[in-house]
Design a protein around this motif. Structure first.
Motif, PDB file in Angstrom:
ATOM      1  N   ILE A 230       0.851  -1.188   0.000  1.00 52.16           N
ATOM      2  CA  ILE A 230       0.000   0.000   0.000  1.00 52.16           C
ATOM      3  C   ILE A 230       0.889   1.241   0.000  1.00 52.16           C
ATOM      4  O   ILE A 230       1.592   1.513   0.970  1.00 52.16           O
ATOM      5  CB  ILE A 230      -0.918   0.030   1.239  1.00 52.16           C
ATOM      6  N   GLN A 231       0.878   1.955  -1.117  1.00 56.09           N
ATOM      7  CA  GLN A 231       1.574   3.235  -1.204  1.00 56.09           C
ATOM      8  C   GLN A 231       0.532   4.322  -0.969  1.00 56.09           C
ATOM      9  O   GLN A 231      -0.376   4.515  -1.773  1.00 56.09           O
ATOM     10  CB  GLN A 231       2.236   3.396  -2.573  1.00 56.09           C
ATOM     11  N   GLY A 232       0.649   5.010   0.166  1.00 54.22           N
ATOM     12  CA  GLY A 232      -0.370   5.998   0.517  1.00 54.22           C
ATOM     13  C   GLY A 232       0.233   7.349   0.818  1.00 54.22           C
ATOM     14  O   GLY A 232       1.223   7.454   1.546  1.00 54.22           O
ATOM     15  N   VAL A 475       4.175  -4.583   7.792  1.00 54.41           N
ATOM     16  CA  VAL A 475       5.395  -3.764   7.772  1.00 54.41           C
ATOM     17  C   VAL A 475       4.989  -2.326   7.496  1.00 54.41           C
ATOM     18  O   VAL A 475       4.474  -2.014   6.422  1.00 54.41           O
ATOM     19  CB  VAL A 475       6.393  -4.253   6.698  1.00 54.41           C
ATOM     20  N   ASP A 476       5.204  -1.450   8.480  1.00 54.62           N
ATOM     21  CA  ASP A 476       4.827  -0.044   8.321  1.00 54.62           C
ATOM     22  C   ASP A 476       6.054   0.800   8.006  1.00 54.62           C
ATOM     23  O   ASP A 476       7.177   0.441   8.368  1.00 54.62           O
ATOM     24  CB  ASP A 476       4.151   0.468   9.594  1.00 54.62           C
ATOM     25  N   GLU A 477       5.836   1.939   7.352  1.00 59.04           N
ATOM     26  CA  GLU A 477       6.911   2.845   6.916  1.00 59.04           C
ATOM     27  C   GLU A 477       7.893   2.114   5.999  1.00 59.04           C
ATOM     28  O   GLU A 477       9.111   2.114   6.204  1.00 59.04           O
ATOM     29  CB  GLU A 477       7.640   3.455   8.126  1.00 59.04           C
ATOM     30  N   LEU A 500       3.239  -1.237   3.920  1.00 59.28           N
ATOM     31  CA  LEU A 500       2.672   0.078   3.633  1.00 59.28           C
ATOM     32  C   LEU A 500       3.653   1.197   3.958  1.00 59.28           C
ATOM     33  O   LEU A 500       4.576   1.027   4.764  1.00 59.28           O
ATOM     34  CB  LEU A 500       1.390   0.277   4.441  1.00 59.28           C
ATOM     35  N   GLY A 501       3.450   2.322   3.314  1.00 58.65           N
ATOM     36  CA  GLY A 501       4.298   3.482   3.550  1.00 58.65           C
ATOM     37  C   GLY A 501       4.084   4.513   2.462  1.00 58.65           C
ATOM     38  O   GLY A 501       3.121   4.450   1.685  1.00 58.65           O
ATOM     39  N   ASP A 502       5.010   5.456   2.415  1.00 59.61           N
ATOM     40  CA  ASP A 502       4.925   6.535   1.421  1.00 59.61           C
ATOM     41  C   ASP A 502       6.340   6.942   1.036  1.00 59.61           C
ATOM     42  O   ASP A 502       7.079   7.495   1.848  1.00 59.61           O
ATOM     43  CB  ASP A 502       4.168   7.727   2.005  1.00 59.61           C
ATOM     44  N   PHE A 503       6.712   6.663  -0.198  1.00 57.41           N
ATOM     45  CA  PHE A 503       8.053   7.022  -0.652  1.00 57.41           C
ATOM     46  C   PHE A 503       8.196   8.525  -0.852  1.00 57.41           C
ATOM     47  O   PHE A 503       9.286   9.000  -1.157  1.00 57.41           O
ATOM     48  CB  PHE A 503       8.414   6.241  -1.919  1.00 57.41           C
ATOM     49  N   GLY A 504       7.120   9.267  -0.663  1.00 57.61           N
ATOM     50  CA  GLY A 504       7.224  10.722  -0.644  1.00 57.61           C
ATOM     51  C   GLY A 504       7.610  11.260   0.715  1.00 57.61           C
ATOM     52  O   GLY A 504       7.781  12.466   0.883  1.00 57.61           O
ATOM     53  N   GLN A 505       7.754  10.375   1.712  1.00 55.21           N
ATOM     54  CA  GLN A 505       8.073  10.796   3.071  1.00 55.21           C
ATOM     55  C   GLN A 505       9.362  10.143   3.570  1.00 55.21           C
ATOM     56  O   GLN A 505       9.458   9.738   4.727  1.00 55.21           O
ATOM     57  CB  GLN A 505       6.922  10.460   4.013  1.00 55.21           C
ATOM     58  N   CYS A 506      10.350  10.033   2.713  1.00 52.42           N
ATOM     59  CA  CYS A 506      11.647   9.477   3.124  1.00 52.42           C
ATOM     60  C   CYS A 506      12.381  10.506   3.989  1.00 52.42           C
ATOM     61  O   CYS A 506      12.508  11.661   3.592  1.00 52.42           O
ATOM     62  CB  CYS A 506      12.500   9.129   1.915  1.00 52.42           C
ATOM     63  N   VAL A 507      12.864  10.082   5.139  1.00 55.87           N
ATOM     64  CA  VAL A 507      13.603  11.003   6.008  1.00 55.87           C
ATOM     65  C   VAL A 507      15.051  10.568   6.196  1.00 55.87           C
ATOM     66  O   VAL A 507      15.779  11.171   6.981  1.00 55.87           O
ATOM     67  CB  VAL A 507      12.919  11.151   7.386  1.00 55.87           C
ATOM     68  N   GLU A 526       0.142  -7.737  -4.647  1.00 58.20           N
ATOM     69  CA  GLU A 526      -0.905  -6.838  -5.139  1.00 58.20           C
ATOM     70  C   GLU A 526      -0.562  -5.426  -4.673  1.00 58.20           C
ATOM     71  O   GLU A 526      -0.353  -5.191  -3.479  1.00 58.20           O
ATOM     72  CB  GLU A 526      -2.271  -7.259  -4.599  1.00 58.20           C
ATOM     73  N   TYR A 527      -0.520  -4.493  -5.598  1.00 59.10           N
ATOM     74  CA  TYR A 527      -0.120  -3.110  -5.301  1.00 59.10           C
ATOM     75  C   TYR A 527      -1.348  -2.205  -5.353  1.00 59.10           C
ATOM     76  O   TYR A 527      -2.150  -2.271  -6.285  1.00 59.10           O
ATOM     77  CB  TYR A 527       0.922  -2.650  -6.325  1.00 59.10           C
ATOM     78  N   VAL A 528      -1.508  -1.367  -4.328  1.00 57.33           N
ATOM     79  CA  VAL A 528      -2.605  -0.389  -4.333  1.00 57.33           C
ATOM     80  C   VAL A 528      -2.058   0.977  -3.938  1.00 57.33           C
ATOM     81  O   VAL A 528      -1.103   1.081  -3.160  1.00 57.33           O
ATOM     82  CB  VAL A 528      -3.752  -0.787  -3.376  1.00 57.33           C
ATOM     83  N   ALA A 529      -2.670   2.017  -4.495  1.00 54.91           N
ATOM     84  CA  ALA A 529      -2.268   3.389  -4.172  1.00 54.91           C
ATOM     85  C   ALA A 529      -3.431   4.104  -3.497  1.00 54.91           C
ATOM     86  O   ALA A 529      -4.582   3.990  -3.931  1.00 54.91           O
ATOM     87  CB  ALA A 529      -1.865   4.135  -5.444  1.00 54.91           C
ATOM     88  N   LEU A 530      -3.123   4.824  -2.423  1.00 59.59           N
ATOM     89  CA  LEU A 530      -4.111   5.655  -1.735  1.00 59.59           C
ATOM     90  C   LEU A 530      -3.682   7.108  -1.915  1.00 59.59           C
ATOM     91  O   LEU A 530      -2.654   7.529  -1.377  1.00 59.59           O
ATOM     92  CB  LEU A 530      -4.163   5.293  -0.245  1.00 59.59           C
TER      93      LEU A 530
END
Length: 691
Positions: A230-232, A475-477, A500-507, A526-530
């Motif tokens: 889940i890419q959210g 697995v989060d982040e 799940l996580g968001d590759f727009g929030q890499c720190v 299975e890949y889903v985008a939020l």
């Protein structure tokens, strides 16, 4: 000051809820009361029986024969289980009494028949064979999330059920009182969603069963996907959705799956505490958390230690950063795979093995070794030793003395040119011309970046301790972890996963992993985008979007005050304005204020300044709890959390200028639900793109 007294929005509420719904709620409450009293009686009776049995065993210990003692101990275990079940029922009923249901749907199965009424809540409640409350996870309840009034249907175990929704209502019941009721319309969930999003934040993440959206419901009820990625975007509710998916799977497969079969790989203890109430609120047992550090300690078995992961923002060692970047890339995993592929030829030199007249030829041993290519080297040799022993036994028609499998294994181990995983790991760097990239801070102590690459080699040479008891891993982040880390956990946990996580929030600027890499690592997933963000107001999302554009991000239409950027003439004035903002917050009725600094070091320094005169909480990597009120934290620790209001000090060019710092500032801004303020002295950050 932007902090205003909180008021709930008025959006189409029925001022006097439907009279029949008031009567129905009273009836359900009465029957819940009766069931709750009965449940309390069963708990008391179970406790009484348990204590009576325990007392009898103590008073007659010397006179009871072993058989009777065994029977009494067995009875105690059964009474304990019975009591625990009774307590769970009582707690479920107590939760339902406070808020029994949140929706009603009327479904007509056949034309001309009366529609069946279903009241949907956090758990089912049957009384005298009458279903008074339907669990939100039940197949029929899916229509509340997926369908409007008109033709509708749902997937049942027996197949697709078709019919017609004739009514759809939604309620807010708190402490047994109906606060509002909404009649069916296309926007029914939008109204309720706006109400919930306008609330102040909570110390713990709450369930979202009353506001689950159609696209979220599809993810939650997906029972066929093995591994799901889940890419959210920020504020999309991805963690909450993942937890609700776990609750659904526990309901759907309750005979085969329990909370003890599931683990959550959590980024830190504070975040783990923040999400800890969701599953219990849904009537499920809490799920244990683990971390990559926990896994490493178990797999290293005390033979090696490791340094904890350094904060890249506080470490100026460029050579260390270069090593970390290399080992976080998919290309580095490819290098290791290429080396390990050629390893059998290089590391194992088979010879003839003989014992008296019995002999295993080198070619046969080599063939055996290569045929077991799916096993680690050490395990292969153990299997080979047993096979050789079985062959010798089959040929031993005279009953001669034979070597034990352990003695054969010792000889096979002598044929290995590599004696342990660490020597293998060192040789990989030597052959790759990367010897300078392996640095041990102390004897038998790895840098964090080496821990999982070493375990990857251990997997091939000795084998890892697999955990077959875990049947689902969350697995989060996901953006914080490396391809090698994923390869190792895939070996340890071969179960389905929700990642799940968001590759727009890499720190972490040294982490080279990408979403495309994840898709390659999990090619069958299975890949889903939020893309819809629920956390922040449109004004905050638009402001953050100027810092780091996310084209796919779609904010929910909820408005508030525009973010404020305050210029200060000095650091001292900035601190004074910060204190003014804290005081205004304390009078506002908001629940949480996050003061977000760039690094953990700056966080501690700021906390020391503020805590002398103000009640503030410090959140660092060592913290374990999230509390309402004023929190001082770093961007690293704020990830996954949300606050009613956010203050960002030092929004200047010295702190936020680079492409990487753009991501940091974006993460900090998107923690805010309702209010965002940035303060700076000196030159403003060029990333803010202000006119």
């Amino acid at each position: 000051m932007k902090y205003k007294k909180r008021r709930q929005p008025e959006r189409g509420t029925s001022a006097v809820p439907f009279p029949e719904e008031i009567r129905h709620l009273a009836e359900v409450a009465s029957r819940l009361d009766t069931a709750l009293k009965a449940a309390e009686g069963r708990v008391g009776l179970a406790d009484e029986h348990y204590m009576d049995t325990k007392r009898y065993m103590v008073e007659n210990r010397g006179e009871i024969d072993p058989h009777e003692m065994f029977q009494n101990e067995l009875a105690l275990k059964q009474l304990d289980q019975k009591g625990a079940f009774a307590v769970n029922v009582r707690e479920k009923l107590a939760r339902l009494k406070a808020s029994p249901y949140f929706a009603r749907i009327d479904f007509q199965y056949e034309e001309g028949e009366d529609a069946e009424k279903y009241y949907i809540g956090p758990a089912s409640f049957n009384d005298n064979n009458e279903l008074l409350i339907c669990d939100w996870r039940a197949p029929v309840a899916s229509m509340f999330y997926d369908c409007e009034v008109g033709p509708a249907g749902y997937e049942a175990p027996s197949g697709k059920i078709e019919g017609r929704l004739t009514r759809k209502r939604q309620f807010k019941i708190k402490d047994g009182k109906m606060e509002y009721a909404l009649e069916s319309s296309v926007n029914i969930q939008d109204d309720v969603l706006q109400r919930e999003l306008s609330h102040t934040s909570d110390e713990k993440m709450k369930s979202i069963i009353a506001t689950i959206q159609k696209e979220q419901n599809k993810i939650i009820r997906n029972e066929k996907a093995g591994t799901m990625i889940i890419q959210g975007v920020a504020g999309s509710g991805k963690t909450s959705i993942a937890l609700h998916r776990i609750a659904f799977l526990l309901y759907r497969f309750k005979d085969h799956l329990s909370a003890s079969d599931i683990r959550i790989l959590s980024p830190n203890r504070v975040f783990g505490d923040y999400i800890s109430n969701v599953l219990p609120e849904l009537g499920e047992e809490p799920i244990y958390e683990i971390s990559f550090e926990d896994i490493a300690e178990e797999q290293l078995e005390g033979k090696f230690r490791f340094e904890k992961e350094k904060d890249p923002l506080e470490t100026e060692d460029e050579r260390w950063a270069e090593r970390a970047r290399l080992k976080s890339s998919l290309a580095f995993k490819g290098q290791m795979d290429a080396y390990l592929k050629s390893l059998p030829e290089m590391a194992f030199a088979p010879e003839d093995y003989g014992f008296g007249r019995f002999k295993a030829e080198a070619a046969w041993i080599k063939n055996m070794f290569e045929s077991d290519s799916g096993l680690p080297f050490k395990k292969r040799l153990k299997c080979m030793a047993e096979t050789i022993h079985e062959r010798f036994e089959a040929d031993n028609i005279r009953g001669e003395e034979l070597p034990r499998p352990g003695a054969i294994l010792k000889s096979l181990n002598a044929m290995l040119r590599v004696k342990n995983t660490f020597s293998l790991y060192k040789d990989f760097y030597r052959q790759a011309g990367l010897s300078h990239m392996l640095v041990l801070p102390e004897k038998k102590t790895f840098e964090w970046a080496d821990v999982y690459p070493y375990l990857y080699f251990k997997r091939a040479f000795e084998g890892l301790r697999e955990n077959k008891s875990i049947r689902h891993l969350v697995v989060d982040e996901m953006q914080d972890y490396t391809p090698v880390q994923y390869a190792v956990i895939n070996s340890i946990y071969s179960c389905p996963k929700t990642i799940l996580g968001d590759f727009g929030q890499c720190v972490n600027p040294n982490n080279q992993n990408t979403l495309d890499d994840m898709r390659r690592l999990y090619s069958g997933a299975e890949y889903v985008a939020l893309n819809k963000s629920y956390r922040s107001t449109c004004e905050i999302i638009q402001f953050a979007g100027k810092i780091q554009p996310v084209s796919a991000l779609e904010p929910v239409e909820r408005h508030g005050e525009p973010p404020e950027v305050i210029r200060c003439s000095s650091q001292r004035e900035m601190l004074e304005k910060l204190v003014d903002e804290i005081r205004a917050f304390e009078k506002s009725g908001w629940a949480s204020l996050g003061i977000i600094l760039k690094t953990n070091r700056e966080t501690r320094a700021f906390y020391d300044l503020l805590s002398e005169k103000h009640s503030v909480h410090l959140i660092t990597p060592e913290s374990r709890k999230f509390k309402n009120g004023v929190s001082v934290t770093s961007i690293q620790m704020a990830k996954g959390l949300e606050f009613d209001a956010v203050l960002i000090p030092d929004a200047d060019s010295r702190h936020y200028s680079s492409a990487y710092e753009r991501s940091l500032l974006y993460v900090a801004c998107t923690r805010a639900m309702h209010s965002l303020t940035l303060l700076y002295s000196g030159e403003i950050s060029p990333l803010l793109n202000l006119p």
